[in-house]
Structures are given as C-alpha cells and as structure tokens.
Design a protein around this motif. Structure first.
Motif, PDB file in Angstrom:
ATOM      1  N   GLY A  98     -18.816  -3.792  -8.952  1.00  0.00           N
ATOM      2  CA  GLY A  98     -18.530  -4.875  -8.011  1.00  0.00           C
ATOM      3  C   GLY A  98     -17.060  -4.871  -7.604  1.00  0.00           C
ATOM      4  N   TYR A  99     -16.754  -5.677  -6.614  1.00  0.00           N
ATOM      5  CA  TYR A  99     -15.408  -5.744  -6.016  1.00  0.00           C
ATOM      6  C   TYR A  99     -14.784  -7.076  -6.387  1.00  0.00           C
ATOM      7  N   ARG A 100     -13.552  -7.047  -6.917  1.00  0.00           N
ATOM      8  CA  ARG A 100     -12.861  -8.305  -7.272  1.00  0.00           C
ATOM      9  C   ARG A 100     -12.266  -8.882  -5.989  1.00  0.00           C
ATOM     10  N   ASP A 138      -4.821  -7.283  -2.855  1.00  0.00           N
ATOM     11  CA  ASP A 138      -4.515  -5.906  -3.255  1.00  0.00           C
ATOM     12  C   ASP A 138      -5.227  -4.856  -2.412  1.00  0.00           C
ATOM     13  N   CYS A 139      -6.296  -5.225  -1.693  1.00  0.00           N
ATOM     14  CA  CYS A 139      -7.033  -4.219  -0.914  1.00  0.00           C
ATOM     15  C   CYS A 139      -6.241  -3.844   0.329  1.00  0.00           C
ATOM     16  N   ILE A 140      -5.916  -2.561   0.459  1.00  0.00           N
ATOM     17  CA  ILE A 140      -5.149  -2.116   1.631  1.00  0.00           C
ATOM     18  C   ILE A 140      -6.085  -1.594   2.728  1.00  0.00           C
ATOM     19  N   ASP A 141      -7.368  -1.862   2.585  1.00  0.00           N
ATOM     20  CA  ASP A 141      -8.366  -1.512   3.596  1.00  0.00           C
ATOM     21  C   ASP A 141      -8.295  -0.035   4.001  1.00  0.00           C
ATOM     22  N   CYS A 142      -8.114   0.833   2.975  1.00  0.00           N
ATOM     23  CA  CYS A 142      -7.957   2.266   3.251  1.00  0.00           C
ATOM     24  C   CYS A 142      -9.292   2.965   3.433  1.00  0.00           C
ATOM     25  N   MET A 143     -10.376   2.306   3.091  1.00  0.00           N
ATOM     26  CA  MET A 143     -11.735   2.843   3.211  1.00  0.00           C
ATOM     27  C   MET A 143     -12.035   3.981   2.243  1.00  0.00           C
ATOM     28  N   ALA A 144     -11.159   4.216   1.284  1.00  0.00           N
ATOM     29  CA  ALA A 144     -11.421   5.313   0.334  1.00  0.00           C
ATOM     30  C   ALA A 144     -12.722   5.056  -0.419  1.00  0.00           C
ATOM     31  N   CYS A 145     -12.986   3.798  -0.797  1.00  0.00           N
ATOM     32  CA  CYS A 145     -14.214   3.483  -1.549  1.00  0.00           C
ATOM     33  C   CYS A 145     -15.460   3.737  -0.706  1.00  0.00           C
ATOM     34  N   VAL A 146     -15.347   3.486   0.594  1.00  0.00           N
ATOM     35  CA  VAL A 146     -16.508   3.697   1.478  1.00  0.00           C
ATOM     36  C   VAL A 146     -16.712   5.190   1.717  1.00  0.00           C
ATOM     37  N   ILE A 177     -18.827  -1.529  -0.804  1.00  0.00           N
ATOM     38  CA  ILE A 177     -19.063  -2.407  -1.953  1.00  0.00           C
ATOM     39  C   ILE A 177     -18.323  -3.735  -1.784  1.00  0.00           C
ATOM     40  N   ARG A 178     -17.349  -3.765  -0.882  1.00  0.00           N
ATOM     41  CA  ARG A 178     -16.612  -5.022  -0.667  1.00  0.00           C
ATOM     42  C   ARG A 178     -17.474  -6.074   0.022  1.00  0.00           C
ATOM     43  N   ASP A 179     -18.635  -5.641   0.555  1.00  0.00           N
ATOM     44  CA  ASP A 179     -19.552  -6.608   1.179  1.00  0.00           C
ATOM     45  C   ASP A 179     -20.416  -7.308   0.142  1.00  0.00           C
ATOM     46  N   ALA A 200     -12.255   6.107  -6.731  1.00  0.00           N
ATOM     47  CA  ALA A 200     -11.477   6.200  -5.489  1.00  0.00           C
ATOM     48  C   ALA A 200     -10.459   5.065  -5.414  1.00  0.00           C
ATOM     49  N   CYS A 201     -10.887   3.850  -5.743  1.00  0.00           N
ATOM     50  CA  CYS A 201      -9.993   2.698  -5.621  1.00  0.00           C
ATOM     51  C   CYS A 201      -8.914   2.723  -6.710  1.00  0.00           C
ATOM     52  N   ASP A 202      -9.292   3.146  -7.921  1.00  0.00           N
ATOM     53  CA  ASP A 202      -8.284   3.248  -8.996  1.00  0.00           C
ATOM     54  C   ASP A 202      -7.165   4.196  -8.584  1.00  0.00           C
ATOM     55  N   ASP A 203      -7.563   5.273  -7.908  1.00  0.00           N
ATOM     56  CA  ASP A 203      -6.574   6.248  -7.446  1.00  0.00           C
ATOM     57  C   ASP A 203      -5.615   5.594  -6.433  1.00  0.00           C
ATOM     58  N   VAL A 204      -6.190   4.804  -5.529  1.00  0.00           N
ATOM     59  CA  VAL A 204      -5.364   4.113  -4.530  1.00  0.00           C
ATOM     60  C   VAL A 204      -4.441   3.107  -5.209  1.00  0.00           C
ATOM     61  N   MET A 205      -5.002   2.360  -6.145  1.00  0.00           N
ATOM     62  CA  MET A 205      -4.195   1.346  -6.842  1.00  0.00           C
ATOM     63  C   MET A 205      -3.018   2.000  -7.572  1.00  0.00           C
ATOM     64  N   ALA A 206      -3.289   3.187  -8.171  1.00  0.00           N
ATOM     65  CA  ALA A 206      -2.208   3.890  -8.883  1.00  0.00           C
ATOM     66  C   ALA A 206      -1.108   4.276  -7.900  1.00  0.00           C
ATOM     67  N   GLY A 228      -8.878  -1.315 -11.280  1.00  0.00           N
ATOM     68  CA  GLY A 228      -9.984  -2.247 -11.488  1.00  0.00           C
ATOM     69  C   GLY A 228     -10.229  -3.224 -10.353  1.00  0.00           C
ATOM     70  N   LEU A 229      -9.686  -2.934  -9.145  1.00  0.00           N
ATOM     71  CA  LEU A 229     -10.039  -3.815  -8.013  1.00  0.00           C
ATOM     72  C   LEU A 229     -11.552  -3.703  -7.769  1.00  0.00           C
ATOM     73  N   ILE A 230     -12.059  -2.467  -7.885  1.00  0.00           N
ATOM     74  CA  ILE A 230     -13.514  -2.261  -7.970  1.00  0.00           C
ATOM     75  C   ILE A 230     -13.773  -1.821  -9.406  1.00  0.00           C
ATOM     76  N   ASP A 231     -14.783  -2.415 -10.042  1.00  0.00           N
ATOM     77  CA  ASP A 231     -14.953  -2.142 -11.472  1.00  0.00           C
ATOM     78  C   ASP A 231     -16.366  -2.534 -11.906  1.00  0.00           C
TER      79      ASP A 231
HETATM   80  S1  SF4 Z   1     -10.493   1.828  -2.014  1.00  0.00           S
HETATM   81 FE1  SF4 Z   1      -9.744  -0.096  -2.836  1.00  0.00          FE
HETATM   82  S2  SF4 Z   1      -7.987  -0.517  -1.540  1.00  0.00           S
HETATM   83 FE2  SF4 Z   1      -9.152   1.018  -0.447  1.00  0.00          FE
HETATM   84  S3  SF4 Z   1     -10.533  -0.159   0.857  1.00  0.00           S
HETATM   85 FE3  SF4 Z   1     -11.638   0.195  -1.031  1.00  0.00          FE
HETATM   86  S4  SF4 Z   1     -11.225  -1.634  -2.236  1.00  0.00           S
HETATM   87 FE4  SF4 Z   1      -9.692  -1.594  -0.626  1.00  0.00          FE
END
Ligand code: SF4
Ligand code: SF4
Length: 477
Positions: free
Chosen positions: A238-240, A261-269, A278-280, A295-301, A308-311
C-alpha cells in the motif's frame, strides 16, 4: 435534443500493452530467487533418479498412469491411497489461506506459475528489445523494418523455446524421462505426448508472452476469493498517502514546502507488471509483487527521504500512522488467532498424513464372495462357497503369501489351482486367487444360514499380515 438513432457507446476497452521497467531491490531479488528455485524444481525434477530395485522405475517423481501408481522418491501411492493426494491438496489450500490472511496475495506476486513464467518472458523480452523506453519506441513504431522484424522474431523464437521446454518437462513426469526424450526426438513417442506438449507449449507462449496480466485480471478466480481471507490486519502492499500527499514534481517551486514525499516520478507505475498506480489505493489488479516498493525506496534514497512510502501495510495501522506513531510490529500482524488456526489445521493434516504413511500396510487383501450360486453341495454332502480374493503386493519383488481363515474350526480352505495354502504374488501387483471354503456335511456352518469368519493373508517373507471379514452361506439359505 439527443439522437435516438446514435449507436450506444462501446463498453469495450482495448488492452494497453504494459512494458514494465527494470527495477532492483530486495523484493526483486527475492522474486529472482523464487523464480530460479521454482523453475529449477519444475524442469529438473523428472531427471532425478531413485533406485527402487530391479522391477520398479528409477525415476524419482513419476506419475505412472499405465500402472496407476504415483512415485515420489521413496513414497509410492496406489490408486486406493488417493487420500494422500487429497490430504496434500487440503494442505496446499490451508497454506494458501494462511499466507493470504497474513501477507495478502503473496502467492500471486511471487510463486504463481503465471507470475513466474510471465516474469521470465519479460526478462527475455528485455534482453532482446531493451528496457521499457526502447520497447515502447519499438511498439509505437508502425513500420515493420528489418530491425523490428529481427527483434520480434528473436523474441518469439526464444519464447517458443521456453514454451517447448515447459511442455516437454510436463510430459516427462508421466514416463521415464530419458527414454521419452529419445522417443520424442526420433518420432516414436505416443501421439498423446506430442499433443500434450503442443498444447502446453502454445498456452505457455500465449499466456506468458501476450495475455500476461489479463489472465490474472479476467481468467483467475483467486483475486475475487482472496478478499474473504484478508482483513484489516493483513499486511499488503500500500501507499502511505498521509506521508506522500500532496504529491508534486517541482520541489523548488513556491509552496513546495507543503508537498508530501511523493515527487510524482511515476517510477512505481513504470515497474508495475499490472500497469496500475498503487497510489490510487488497493486494487483488485494488484498482485502484491512489491516491485513498486523497490522502485519507490530507490527514489526515496536518492532524494534523501526514509524508505517505505510504498510498503507492506496493514489497514489497522493507518490511524496510528496518521497520528504520527510507528506501525505495530510485523509479528503482531502475522501471529493472530486466524493465522494460528490455519497453521494448526495445516500441521494436524500434515501429521495425519505422515502417520498414515508410516502405518499403511505393505500387503492388502480384498474379498468378494461369489454368490451365483450362493453355495454348492459336493458329492460327499459338504457345502462349498467360492470367494474372489485379491492380494496386493506393494514390494519390489515377488513374495509368497499364505491364505488362511479363522472362525468356525470346521471350515476348511482350498485354493483353486494349487494343493497348497500359499501363492506367489508378483512384485508391485494385484493377484486374483479363487478360494473355496468348505463345511463338512454335518457341521454347523453347513446347516446355518450364515457363519461369519475371517480371511487372513500373511507375507511369508517378513510375517506381515492383513485380514478381511466375510461370511459362509449354509443350506438354510
Ligand atoms: S515511486 Fe514513490 S515518489 Fe515516485 S511516484 Fe511512486 S510513490 Fe511517488
Ligand atoms: S501495484 Fe506494486 S505490488 Fe501491486 S502489482 Fe503493481 S508493482 Fe506489484
């Protein structure tokens, strides 16, 4: 005014192909390991040998349809022992309930054959055509030039060979693998082997190469059933949202300090094999493969935020997390009455099967009285009944079996075709022996309507015994 003659809007939406991007991380590594182990087991198992003696097949795992036997290393299952297979299926079902209630659709995300083979097909596609952007460009290129033709042909041939290996491995479970391989190559195998291989090759090719996520979404009933096994304590991807929203790309723009924290990079999609965001929120399409977590952990790093924004999250933790507290420990979500009950049931069935395996007899006997006629009066006035006695020898060598009876001491036994009480039962076979039971003319069983007695069979090699109760029909019938 509306045009009543206008055709109704189409309810059909054509499929948008999905080109998952390569991702690395701990969940991706776990999926690679599971893929190697499961595919390795599937492809290699028919080639493992197991010495069972001269008269039995030496293939470790063999479904011997001709002799109606299932061999699994040292275990041999006969048709009347099908309850072992039923027990294993029950254990598999309970295991699925357990994992789903604890960790959501982990089966779908990591170990389901559709997921594993699709992952393999995507890997091959990536090797040949490149990562997501290259594959997207190739897909959008309308002109079928030499390069596109070459890449497509190479990919389809590679997919077909994987399908062929998959179909081939399947038929090797039903016959001696080395022999069948030679027969298949020299055109001497049974047509059923070629037809089975063809069907499995084509279904693997189509399901893994083209249908992919469509099988999970439209053909598989599991996504519909699993909801009944999940609850607010289940850990699932899920998405926090309380941490990520409001999302925004422009971190240096005015008001960016209010962004989540989400930079809307679409890496998770872009890495999602199901093509969802998953943000939906939770969606039926999500197989919880956790690649979006990597994918998101990599972006967060990269942007210096905690992972853990998605976890893996439990719904029951959401209020705590929104209030700024840590989620409860993982073990509290996993060890709860529901999962303990599934584990207990799973263990009980397993113990029962192991127990049944160790106490099952190596010899067995069934008795069918011949009732047409019910009895025969012999020339000396004695009464004779006939029985079809089937003796089962599960050993790998011929064994002498002695047939006797207990009950009324006046009853006498006689085996058809031999003056002795002993017969040689071939290895791994059922042997039919006609047996006569005779009551002297003035004895009780000769006059009575029915007299109960017990047939015994004894393996003279090791003294194993089995028995079967039946009755003798006298003249009062
Ligand atoms: S990978 Fe993480 S930061 Fe990038 S869009 Fe998805 S939730 Fe947002
Ligand atoms: S949303 Fe995430 S966990 Fe769900 S299928 Fe897509 S990548 Fe896998």
């Amino acid at each position: 005014m509306s045009d009543s003659n206008a055709p109704p809007p189409s309810l059909y939406a054509s499929r948008e192909p999905i080109f998952p991007k390569r991702v690395s991380g701990s969940f991706r590594n776990l999926k690679w390991i599971i893929m190697i182990v499961t595919l390795g087991i599937y492809y290699i198992t028919p080639w493992l040998r197991w010495d069972r003696g001269p008269q039995l097949p030496d293939q470790a795992v063999l479904i011997d349809l001709a002799n109606r036997r299932f061999f699994f290393f040292w275990i041999e299952i006969w048709p009347h022992e099908f309850y072992f297979v039923a027990g294993l299926l029950i254990m598999a079902g309970l295991g699925l309930f357990l994992f789903t209630s604890a960790l959501g659709r982990v089966w779908c995300g990591y170990a389901c054959p559709q997921t594993v083979w699709t992952d393999l097909f995507i890997l091959v596609e990536r090797w040949i055509e490149g990562d997501r952007n290259a594959r997207l460009r190739l897909h959008r290129q309308k002109k079928m030039d030499f390069r596109k033709m070459r890449l497509r042909a190479t990919k389809w041939v590679a997919w077909f060979l994987i399908g062929l290996a998959t179909g081939g491995a399947w038929v090797f479970y039903f016959a001696d693998a080395p022999t069948l391989l030679v027969d298949l190559v020299t055109g001497q195998a049974h047509p059923a082997a070629y037809i089975t291989m063809l069907i499995l090759t084509l279904t693997t090719f189509f399901f893994g190469g083209f249908a992919r996520e469509q099988i999970c979404i439209y053909a598989c009933p599991w996504p519909r059933i699993q909801a009944a096994m999940m609850d607010e304590e289940t850990l699932t991807v899920g998405y926090r949202e309380w941490r990520g929203e409001p999302r925004g790309k422009h971190r240096k723009a005015e008001g960016a300090e209010n962004l989540g924290d989400c930079i809307d990079c679409m890496a998770c999609v872009n890495v999602c094999p199901m093509g969802i965001d998953i943000r939906d929120g939770q969606q039926m399409e999500c197989i919880t493969c956790a690649l979006c977590i990597d994918a998101c952990d990599d972006v967060m790093a990269k942007i210096g935020k905690p992972r853990g924004l998605i976890d893996y999250l439990a719904f029951s933790d959401e209020p705590r997390e929104r209030a700024g507290h840590d989620p409860r420990p993982v073990w509290k979500h996993i060890f709860r009455p529901r999962t303990i009950m599934y584990t207990t049931l799973w263990g009980l069935v397993g113990i029962g099967l192991v127990f049944a395996l160790f106490i099952r007899p190596e010899i067995e006997m069934t008795v069918a009285p011949v009732r047409n006629p019910t009895f025969v009066t012999l020339s000396d006035g004695s009464i004779r009944n006939t029985y079809d006695v089937r003796l089962l020898n599960k050993h790998g060598e011929d064994r002498p079996f002695r047939i006797t009876l207990t009950g009324d001491p006046t009853l006498r036994i006689q085996l058809e075709g031999t003056p002795y009480e002993t017969v040689d039962v071939p290895a791994n076979a059922t042997y039919l022996q006609k047996v006569y039971v005779i009551a002297p003319t003035s004895s009780g069983p000769a006059a009575a309507e029915r007299t109960e007695f017990r047939f015994w069979v004894e393996d003279l090699t090791n003294g194993d015994r089995a028995h079967n109760d039946t009755f003798f029909n006298g003249k009062a019938n």
